[in-house]
Scaffold this active site. Structure first.
Site, PDB file in Angstrom:
ATOM      1  CB  SER A  15      41.067  49.875  44.171  1.00  0.00           C
ATOM      2  OG  SER A  15      39.905  50.127  43.425  1.00  0.00           O
ATOM      3  N   GLY A  16      44.095  49.958  44.531  1.00  0.00           N
ATOM      4  CA  GLY A  16      45.259  49.608  45.348  1.00  0.00           C
ATOM      5  C   GLY A  16      46.231  50.765  45.491  1.00  0.00           C
ATOM      6  CB  CYS A  48      33.157  47.419  40.839  1.00  0.00           C
ATOM      7  SG  CYS A  48      34.773  46.679  40.889  1.00  0.00           S
ATOM      8  CE  LYS A  51      29.342  44.930  38.385  1.00  0.00           C
ATOM      9  NZ  LYS A  51      30.437  44.000  38.505  1.00  0.00           N
ATOM     10  CE1 TYR A 177      33.340  37.563  40.639  1.00  0.00           C
ATOM     11  CE2 TYR A 177      34.938  36.152  39.556  1.00  0.00           C
ATOM     12  CZ  TYR A 177      34.357  36.628  40.710  1.00  0.00           C
ATOM     13  OH  TYR A 177      34.791  36.189  41.924  1.00  0.00           O
ATOM     14  CD  GLU A 181      29.392  41.087  37.432  1.00  0.00           C
ATOM     15  OE1 GLU A 181      29.484  40.808  38.629  1.00  0.00           O
ATOM     16  OE2 GLU A 181      30.142  41.915  36.873  1.00  0.00           O
ATOM     17  NE  ARG A 198      38.299  28.432  27.843  1.00  0.00           N
ATOM     18  CZ  ARG A 198      39.527  28.905  27.928  1.00  0.00           C
ATOM     19  NH1 ARG A 198      40.246  29.074  26.855  1.00  0.00           N
ATOM     20  NH2 ARG A 198      40.053  29.217  29.100  1.00  0.00           N
ATOM     21  N   GLY A 261      38.534  37.170  30.309  1.00  0.00           N
ATOM     22  CA  GLY A 261      39.595  37.364  31.289  1.00  0.00           C
ATOM     23  C   GLY A 261      40.347  38.669  31.059  1.00  0.00           C
ATOM     24  CG  ASP A 302      43.064  43.278  38.879  1.00  0.00           C
ATOM     25  OD1 ASP A 302      42.803  42.909  40.033  1.00  0.00           O
ATOM     26  OD2 ASP A 302      42.200  43.529  38.023  1.00  0.00           O
ATOM     27  CB  THR A 310      37.815  46.413  44.082  1.00  0.00           C
ATOM     28  OG1 THR A 310      37.714  46.556  42.672  1.00  0.00           O
ATOM     29  CG2 THR A 310      38.064  47.759  44.728  1.00  0.00           C
ATOM     30  CG  HIS A 435       9.754  34.166  59.668  1.00  0.00           C
ATOM     31  ND1 HIS A 435      10.084  33.236  58.692  1.00  0.00           N
ATOM     32  CD2 HIS A 435       8.405  34.214  59.717  1.00  0.00           C
ATOM     33  CE1 HIS A 435       8.974  32.748  58.193  1.00  0.00           C
ATOM     34  NE2 HIS A 435       7.939  33.313  58.789  1.00  0.00           N
ATOM     35  CD  GLU A 440      13.271  32.699  57.935  1.00  0.00           C
ATOM     36  OE1 GLU A 440      13.101  32.396  59.129  1.00  0.00           O
ATOM     37  OE2 GLU A 440      12.371  33.150  57.203  1.00  0.00           O
TER      38      GLU A 440
HETATM   39  P1  NDP Z   1      36.952  35.378  34.262  1.00  0.00           P
HETATM   40  O1  NDP Z   1      38.307  34.819  34.465  1.00  0.00           O
HETATM   41  O2  NDP Z   1      36.000  35.445  35.380  1.00  0.00           O
HETATM   42  O3  NDP Z   1      36.238  34.552  33.093  1.00  0.00           O
HETATM   43  C1  NDP Z   1      36.813  34.439  31.839  1.00  0.00           C
HETATM   44  C2  NDP Z   1      35.924  33.569  30.982  1.00  0.00           C
HETATM   45  O4  NDP Z   1      36.411  33.566  29.649  1.00  0.00           O
HETATM   46  C3  NDP Z   1      35.884  32.124  31.429  1.00  0.00           C
HETATM   47  O5  NDP Z   1      34.593  31.626  31.178  1.00  0.00           O
HETATM   48  C4  NDP Z   1      36.919  31.474  30.516  1.00  0.00           C
HETATM   49  O6  NDP Z   1      36.655  30.126  30.275  1.00  0.00           O
HETATM   50  C5  NDP Z   1      36.697  32.233  29.242  1.00  0.00           C
HETATM   51  N1  NDP Z   1      37.863  32.268  28.366  1.00  0.00           N
HETATM   52  C6  NDP Z   1      39.134  32.608  28.688  1.00  0.00           C
HETATM   53  N2  NDP Z   1      39.917  32.552  27.593  1.00  0.00           N
HETATM   54  C7  NDP Z   1      39.119  32.190  26.566  1.00  0.00           C
HETATM   55  C8  NDP Z   1      39.353  31.955  25.192  1.00  0.00           C
HETATM   56  N3  NDP Z   1      40.551  32.091  24.659  1.00  0.00           N
HETATM   57  N4  NDP Z   1      38.294  31.577  24.426  1.00  0.00           N
HETATM   58  C9  NDP Z   1      37.069  31.426  24.971  1.00  0.00           C
HETATM   59  N5  NDP Z   1      36.797  31.625  26.259  1.00  0.00           N
HETATM   60  C10 NDP Z   1      37.817  32.001  27.053  1.00  0.00           C
HETATM   61  O7  NDP Z   1      37.198  36.786  33.569  1.00  0.00           O
HETATM   62  P2  NDP Z   1      36.264  38.057  33.367  1.00  0.00           P
HETATM   63  O8  NDP Z   1      36.782  38.674  32.113  1.00  0.00           O
HETATM   64  O9  NDP Z   1      34.828  37.706  33.458  1.00  0.00           O
HETATM   65  O10 NDP Z   1      36.634  38.946  34.621  1.00  0.00           O
HETATM   66  C11 NDP Z   1      37.989  39.235  34.922  1.00  0.00           C
HETATM   67  C12 NDP Z   1      38.190  39.316  36.406  1.00  0.00           C
HETATM   68  O11 NDP Z   1      37.648  40.522  36.874  1.00  0.00           O
HETATM   69  C13 NDP Z   1      37.496  38.229  37.207  1.00  0.00           C
HETATM   70  O12 NDP Z   1      38.247  37.062  37.312  1.00  0.00           O
HETATM   71  C14 NDP Z   1      37.311  38.892  38.532  1.00  0.00           C
HETATM   72  O13 NDP Z   1      38.467  38.666  39.279  1.00  0.00           O
HETATM   73  C15 NDP Z   1      37.174  40.354  38.187  1.00  0.00           C
HETATM   74  N6  NDP Z   1      35.765  40.769  38.243  1.00  0.00           N
HETATM   75  C16 NDP Z   1      35.085  40.705  39.413  1.00  0.00           C
HETATM   76  C17 NDP Z   1      33.762  41.091  39.485  1.00  0.00           C
HETATM   77  C18 NDP Z   1      33.017  40.996  40.768  1.00  0.00           C
HETATM   78  O14 NDP Z   1      33.650  40.872  41.810  1.00  0.00           O
HETATM   79  N7  NDP Z   1      31.684  41.018  40.735  1.00  0.00           N
HETATM   80  C19 NDP Z   1      33.058  41.593  38.306  1.00  0.00           C
HETATM   81  C20 NDP Z   1      33.851  41.586  37.124  1.00  0.00           C
HETATM   82  C21 NDP Z   1      35.143  41.201  37.114  1.00  0.00           C
HETATM   83  P3  NDP Z   1      37.158  28.951  31.271  1.00  0.00           P
HETATM   84  O15 NDP Z   1      36.200  28.916  32.391  1.00  0.00           O
HETATM   85  O16 NDP Z   1      37.114  27.761  30.400  1.00  0.00           O
HETATM   86  O17 NDP Z   1      38.541  29.335  31.691  1.00  0.00           O
END
Ligand code: NDP
Length: 462
Positions: A15-16, A48, A51, A177, A181, A198, A261, A302, A310, A435, A440
Site C-alpha cells: 500500500s505505502g 485486509c 480477510k 486484531y 477476526e 496470555r 503480532g 509497517d 493500511t 431514526h 443515532e
Molecule cells: P496484535 O498486536 O494486534 O496482537 C497480538 C496479540 O498476540 C496480542 O494479544 C498479544 O498479547 C499476543 N502476543 C504477542 N506475543 C505473544 C507471545 N509471545 N505469546 C502469546 N501471545 C502473544 O497483532 P496481530 O497479529 O493481531 O495483528 C498485527 C497488526 O496488524 C495489528 O497490530 C494491526 O496493526 C494490523 N491489523 C489491522 C487490522 C484491522 O485494521 N482491522 C486487521 C489485522 C491486522 P498482548 O496483548 O499481551 O501483547
C-alpha cells in the site's frame, strides 16, 4: 536528476510503496519500484481484503439463522470452503492486476525481485543494480511466531487464507486484531474455535467495556477463550496438532494459528550496512518526516512500526511525496486515527479510551449506552450493541468514540471526521439522529457514567 537512473527507487510494492511511487511519478519524478512477491502487499494479497471477503462469507450464517424470525422458511445451506477460497483468489488476482496497471499507467517502472541496498543511492535487484537520488523503503511486516518447540507446525494468517479444507477444530493464539477476526470467521463457518491468550482479556489497548463485551459475545457464540495461558510446545501427527500449555493442558486441533503480532520486514536488506538505524524489533527508525538516519533514504508503513494500518501507510506515503517531491514538508498526523476490528460483532473506534484520556486531559466524562439492536428484537439473538463517548470535562470536546456492534466500522468512520474537527459533546447533542438506527445513539446519550475517580476517593457516598 542527472547522474542517477531514477529520482525515486521504492523497495516494496504494498500500500505505502505503490501510493508513494504513483504520486511521486505524478509530481514529475522518474520512479522505479521493486517487489519480490505480488504487487499489492499485505493488505491486498494476504491481509485486509481477503480477510474481509471471508468475514462476509462467515456472516451469512447469522443471516440465514435470523431469517426465520422475519418469515423466511430456511434451513442452513451447505457451505463450500473451496469455492469461497477460489472466488476470493480470483478477486485477489484481479486486484493484483489493477495495482500493476496503476503503476504502469502512472509511468512507474516495476522491477520484479528483492531489493537490497548497496550504498545510500544504489539498490541491487537480482543481477541488476539501480541508482536513485531518493530511496523509499516500504517493505511491510510479516507474522511473528514465538520460537517454541514445534513452532513450525503453526500456521499464520498467510496460510489461513489458503487452507485446502475448512478445519474442524482450530486453536488461535493471541488476542489482537487478527486473532479475534479469524476466530469470528472460523466459528461462523462451523469450526470449533479455541482462543488462547496470555492476558485476562482480548484486544489490549481497546476500551475495557468493549473488550469484555466482545469476549462475552464470542463465548456465547461457542468460542472457547482460555486466558492467562501460554503454549510451550506443539506436536503434530497425521491427525493434527497438540499444543501443551504452561498450565499442563494438552489441546488438540486440526490447525493451530498464531496471531501474535507482526515484525518489520527489514532483514538482509543491507540497511544497517549503509547506515540506516534500526530500532525495536528491527523497525526502521525514522524522524517526523519518515526520513531514516541516512538523509536520502526514507521509510513508510509497517516496516517503521509506527501505527500499522493500511490507511496510515497511505497517509505516510502521501506526506513523504509532499515533503520530498512537492516541496511542502509534511509530517504524518497520528491523532484521531479511526480503526476497526472485523470481529463478530465488529468494533469501530476513534480517539482515546477513558484511562488514556484521563492521563492526558485530567477529568473526563464517560457516556455509555448498551442496547439490543432492533433487528434482534425479533430474532432473539443474544447480541447487544455497546457505545461509549469520552469527553473532556474542561472543554466539552469529544476525545473518544467507541462502538461494538453491527456496522460499527461504517459508523465510526463518520464520527472520525467529527473528532478530527474537534467536535464538542454539545455539538453531538445538537445533531439530529437518524431514526431508527444504532448510530443515532451517539447523538442522544445524555447521562454521564459515575466518575470512577470520584468513586475511588469517596466510595461511601458515590
Ligand atoms: P496484535 O498486536 O494486534 O496482537 C497480538 C496479540 O498476540 C496480542 O494479544 C498479544 O498479547 C499476543 N502476543 C504477542 N506475543 C505473544 C507471545 N509471545 N505469546 C502469546 N501471545 C502473544 O497483532 P496481530 O497479529 O493481531 O495483528 C498485527 C497488526 O496488524 C495489528 O497490530 C494491526 O496493526 C494490523 N491489523 C489491522 C487490522 C484491522 O485494521 N482491522 C486487521 C489485522 C491486522 P498482548 O496483548 O499481551 O501483547
Amino acid at each position: 536528476m542527472p547522474g542517477y537512473d531514477y529520482d525515486l527507487f521504492v523497495i516494496g510494492a504494498g500500500s505505502g510503496g505503490v501510493r508513494a511511487s504513483r504520486m511521486a511519478a505524478a509530481a514529475g519524478a522518474r520512479v522505479a519500484i521493486c517487489e519480490d512477491s505480488r504487487v499489492g502487499g499485505t493488505c491486498v494479497i494476504r491481509g485486509c481484503i481477503p480477510k474481509k471477503l471471508l468475514v462476509y462469507a462467515a456472516h451469512y450464517r447469522d443471516d440465514f439463522e435470523d431469517a426465520g424470525a422475519y418469515g423466511w422458511e430456511s434451513r442452513l445451506p451447505l457451505f463450500d470452503w473451496r469455492r469461497l477460497i477460489a472466488n476470493k483468489d480470483k478477486e485477489i488476482d484481479r486486484l493484483n492486476g489493477v495495482y500493476i496497471n496503476l503503476l504502469r499507467s502512472a509511468g512507474v517502472e516495476l522491477i520484479e525481485g528483492r531489493g537490497r541496498l548497496l550504498d545510500a543511492h544504489r539498490v541491487q535487484v537480482g543481477e541488476r543494480s539501480f541508482t536513485a537520488e531518493t530511496i523509499l523503503i516500504a517493505t511491510g511486516s510479516w507474522p511473528f511466531v514465538p520460537p517454541i518447540p514445534g513452532a513450525e507446525h503453526a500456521i499464520t494468517s498467510n496460510e489461513a487464507l489458503h487452507l485446502d479444507d475448512l478445519p474442524r477444530r482450530i486453536i488461535i493464539v493471541g488476542g489482537g486484531y487478527i486473532a479475534v477476526e479469524f476466530a469470528g470467521i472460523f466459528a461462523n463457518l462451523g469450526t470449533e474455535v479455541t482462543i488462547i491468550i496470555r492476558r485476562e482479556e482480548l484486544l489490549t489497548g481497546f476500551d475495557d467495556d468493549i473488550r469484555i463485551a466482545l469476549a462475552q459475545t464470542m463465548r456465547a457464540q461457542g468460542i472457547n477463550i482460555r486466558v492467562c495461558e501460554n503454549i510451550v510446545r506443539i506436536d503434530a501427527d497425521a491427525a493434527g496438532v497438540t499444543a501443551r500449555t504452561d498450565t499442563g493442558h494438552d489441546l488438540s486441533a486440526d490447525k493451530i494459528l498464531y496471531a501474535t503480532g507482526r515484525l518489520p520486514l527489514t532483514q538482509d536488506m543491507g540497511l544497517e550496512e549503509v547506515g540506516v538505524r534500526l530500532g525495536r524489533g528491527g523497525a526502521i527508525a525514522v524522524d517526523a518526516f519518515s526520513r531514516t538516519s541516512v538523509p536520502n533514504i526514507y521509510a513508510v508503513g509497517d516496516c517503521t512500526d509506527r501505527m500499522n494500518l493500511t490507511p496510515v501507510a497511505l497517509h505516510e506515503a502521501m506526506c513523504f511525496v509532499r515533503t520530498v517531491f512537492q516541496g511542502v514538508p509534511t509530517e504524518p498526523d497520528y491523532e484521531n486515527v479511526p480503526t476497526a476490528v472485523f470481529s463478530d460483532p465488529p468494533i469501530g473506534t476513534v480517539g482515546l479510551t477513558g484511562p488514556v484520556a484521563r492521563e492526558r486531559f485530567g477529568k473526563v466524562d464517560i457516556y455509555k449506552s448498551r442496547f439490543r439492536p432492533l433487528k434482534h428484537t425479533l430474532t432473539g439473538r443474544d447480541e447487544f450493541t455497546l457505545m461509549k463517548l469520552v469527553v473532556d470535562s474542561a472543554t466539552d470536546r469529544v476525545l473518544g468514540c467507541h462502538m461494538l456492534g453491527a456496522d460499527a466500522p461504517e459508523i465510526i468512520q463518520g464520527f472520525g471526521v467529527a473528532l478530527k474537527c474537534g467536535a464538542t459533546k454539545a455539538q453531538f447533542d445538537a445533531t439530529i439522529g437518524i431514526h431508527p438506527t444504532a448510530a443515532e445513539e451517539f447523538v442522544t446519550m445524555r447521562t454521564k457514567e459515575p466518575d470512577p475517580e470520584a468513586q475511588r476517593l469517596d466510595p461511601v457516598s458515590s
